[in-house]
Enzyme design. Structure first.
Site, PDB file in Angstrom:
ATOM      1  N   ASP A   7      33.752  -7.940  39.135  1.00 52.02           N
ATOM      2  CA  ASP A   7      32.452  -7.475  39.650  1.00 52.02           C
ATOM      3  C   ASP A   7      32.412  -5.955  39.551  1.00 52.02           C
ATOM      4  O   ASP A   7      33.449  -5.295  39.418  1.00 52.02           O
ATOM      5  CB  ASP A   7      32.240  -7.915  41.105  1.00 52.02           C
ATOM      6  CG  ASP A   7      30.863  -7.499  41.630  1.00 52.02           C
ATOM      7  OD1 ASP A   7      29.869  -7.648  40.892  1.00 52.02           O
ATOM      8  OD2 ASP A   7      30.780  -7.002  42.767  1.00 52.02           O
ATOM      9  N   CYS A  70      29.253 -11.182  38.701  1.00 50.99           N
ATOM     10  CA  CYS A  70      28.300 -10.092  38.795  1.00 50.99           C
ATOM     11  C   CYS A  70      27.103 -10.487  37.941  1.00 50.99           C
ATOM     12  O   CYS A  70      27.234 -10.653  36.719  1.00 50.99           O
ATOM     13  CB  CYS A  70      28.942  -8.810  38.260  1.00 50.99           C
ATOM     14  SG  CYS A  70      27.813  -7.406  38.220  1.00 50.99           S
ATOM     15  N   GLU A 162      28.296  -1.185  49.498  1.00 53.49           N
ATOM     16  CA  GLU A 162      29.513  -0.509  49.013  1.00 53.49           C
ATOM     17  C   GLU A 162      29.945   0.594  49.978  1.00 53.49           C
ATOM     18  O   GLU A 162      31.127   0.855  50.139  1.00 53.49           O
ATOM     19  CB  GLU A 162      29.290   0.077  47.612  1.00 53.49           C
ATOM     20  CG  GLU A 162      29.184  -0.967  46.510  1.00 53.49           C
ATOM     21  CD  GLU A 162      30.518  -1.638  46.165  1.00 53.49           C
ATOM     22  OE1 GLU A 162      31.551  -0.951  46.171  1.00 53.49           O
ATOM     23  OE2 GLU A 162      30.508  -2.856  45.893  1.00 53.49           O
ATOM     24  N   CYS A 194      22.482 -11.779  43.227  1.00 54.87           N
ATOM     25  CA  CYS A 194      23.459 -10.691  43.166  1.00 54.87           C
ATOM     26  C   CYS A 194      24.587 -11.110  44.092  1.00 54.87           C
ATOM     27  O   CYS A 194      24.330 -11.562  45.223  1.00 54.87           O
ATOM     28  CB  CYS A 194      22.826  -9.387  43.649  1.00 54.87           C
ATOM     29  SG  CYS A 194      24.030  -8.056  43.948  1.00 54.87           S
ATOM     30  N   HIS A 196      26.598  -9.515  45.780  1.00 54.72           N
ATOM     31  CA  HIS A 196      26.726  -8.760  47.035  1.00 54.72           C
ATOM     32  C   HIS A 196      25.865  -9.413  48.151  1.00 54.72           C
ATOM     33  O   HIS A 196      26.178  -9.248  49.332  1.00 54.72           O
ATOM     34  CB  HIS A 196      26.238  -7.318  46.863  1.00 54.72           C
ATOM     35  CG  HIS A 196      27.214  -6.403  46.175  1.00 54.72           C
ATOM     36  ND1 HIS A 196      27.543  -6.509  44.848  1.00 54.72           N
ATOM     37  CD2 HIS A 196      27.921  -5.333  46.640  1.00 54.72           C
ATOM     38  CE1 HIS A 196      28.409  -5.564  44.518  1.00 54.72           C
ATOM     39  NE2 HIS A 196      28.656  -4.829  45.588  1.00 54.72           N
TER      40      HIS A 196
END
Ligand code: DGL
Length: 270
Positions: A7, A70, A162, A194, A196
């Site tokens: 990723d 990803c 992040e 996504c 995340h």
């Protein structure tokens, strides 16, 4: 000698977590390209170069199979990489197809012509690069007809995650869901496109409200990988345990990963 999971940063850990629960004995090597995250604001050529470098690193670590955990890399780079060809015995898989197969109620490898499916109004939440690639709509069109997709580019969410700023990430998710609802007031399904975003799945669910089926990738990808490995046992690898690599600051990345996965994780430099 393991399966590689790649990723741009921390998001792929949501997939790694689901894979290691589904296949506890499977040796894994995780690579987060934290030095270059986020990918979602880069152009396709840039994302392709970074993805190729990450995949090469995982091949060098002994992985015969790499999962691009990803969407942005899958959308921008996967097709090009497959067209250019992989080294002998190596394979790279993306994360779109399991999601779309779930949405369109298809079994793995069902290549029959596109058909009508139950859901007609689908909200797609993804990074700006994934949205502008239209890769999701392209893959969907191979399998389904008559589905209206409204895409929302969720700028800023990956950056906030992040940085570990979950308050900002939550506020951004709520404002992106509002923006989507102004364009499509009653989606039947929402795709978290996504890796995340599963870290904020509850926020998406809450903001979308009841009656919206939320499709999140980690478990779908883990099931599809288990199925793939049953059919391709040669890609299993023979290592032991899981190794975590990052192009970023290993200490900082380990701290965030530990917070997200709620277990101690140590990263090595890639
Ligand atoms: N987890 C990546 C994805 O699935 C995030 C991309 C980014 O770095 O912007 O798209």
């Amino acid at each position: 000698m393991a399966v590689g999971i790649f990723d741009s940063g921390l998001g792929g850990l949501t997939v790694l977590d689901a894979v290691s629960k589904r296949l506890p004995d499977l040796p894994l090597v995780y690579l987060g390209d934290n030095a270059h995250t986020p990918y979602g604001v880069r152009d396709a050529a840039d994302i392709t170069e970074l993805t190729k470098a990450g995949v090469a690193r995982l091949f060098a670590a002994g992985c015969d199979l790499v999962i691009l955990a990803c969407n942005t890399a899958s959308a921008a780079a996967l097709r090009k990489m497959q067209e250019e060809g992989m080294p002998e015995g190596k394979r790279v898989l993306g994360v779109f197809v399991p999601l779309i197969e779930a949405l369109t109620e298809r079994q793995w490898g069902d290549n029959s012509p596109p058909r009508e499916v139950a859901v007609k109004h689908v909200a797609l939440f993804a990074t700006p690069a994934t949205v502008s690639s239209r890769a999701f709509q392209r893959e969907l069109a191979f399998r389904a007809v008559g589905v209206d997709v409204e895409a929302q580019a969720c700028g800023g969410v990956v950056d906030a995650i992040e940085e570990g700023d979950m308050i900002l990430a939550e506020a951004l998710v709520r404002s992106h869901v509002d923006a989507l609802k102004r364009k499509m007031p009653n989606p039947e399904a929402a795709i978290l496109g996504c890796t995340h975003y599963p870290l904020l799945e509850e926020v998406f669910r809450d903001a979308l409200g009841e009656g919206v089926a939320v499709y999140s990738q980690p478990n779908l990808v883990a099931d599809s990988l288990a199925d793939y490995l049953e059919r391709h046992p040669d890609k299993l690898g023979q290592g032991a345990g899981t190794q975590f690599l990052t192009t970023g600051d290993p200490k900082k990345v380990a701290q965030r990963a530990t917070m997200f996965l709620r277990r101690q994780i140590a990263f090595d430099p890639a």
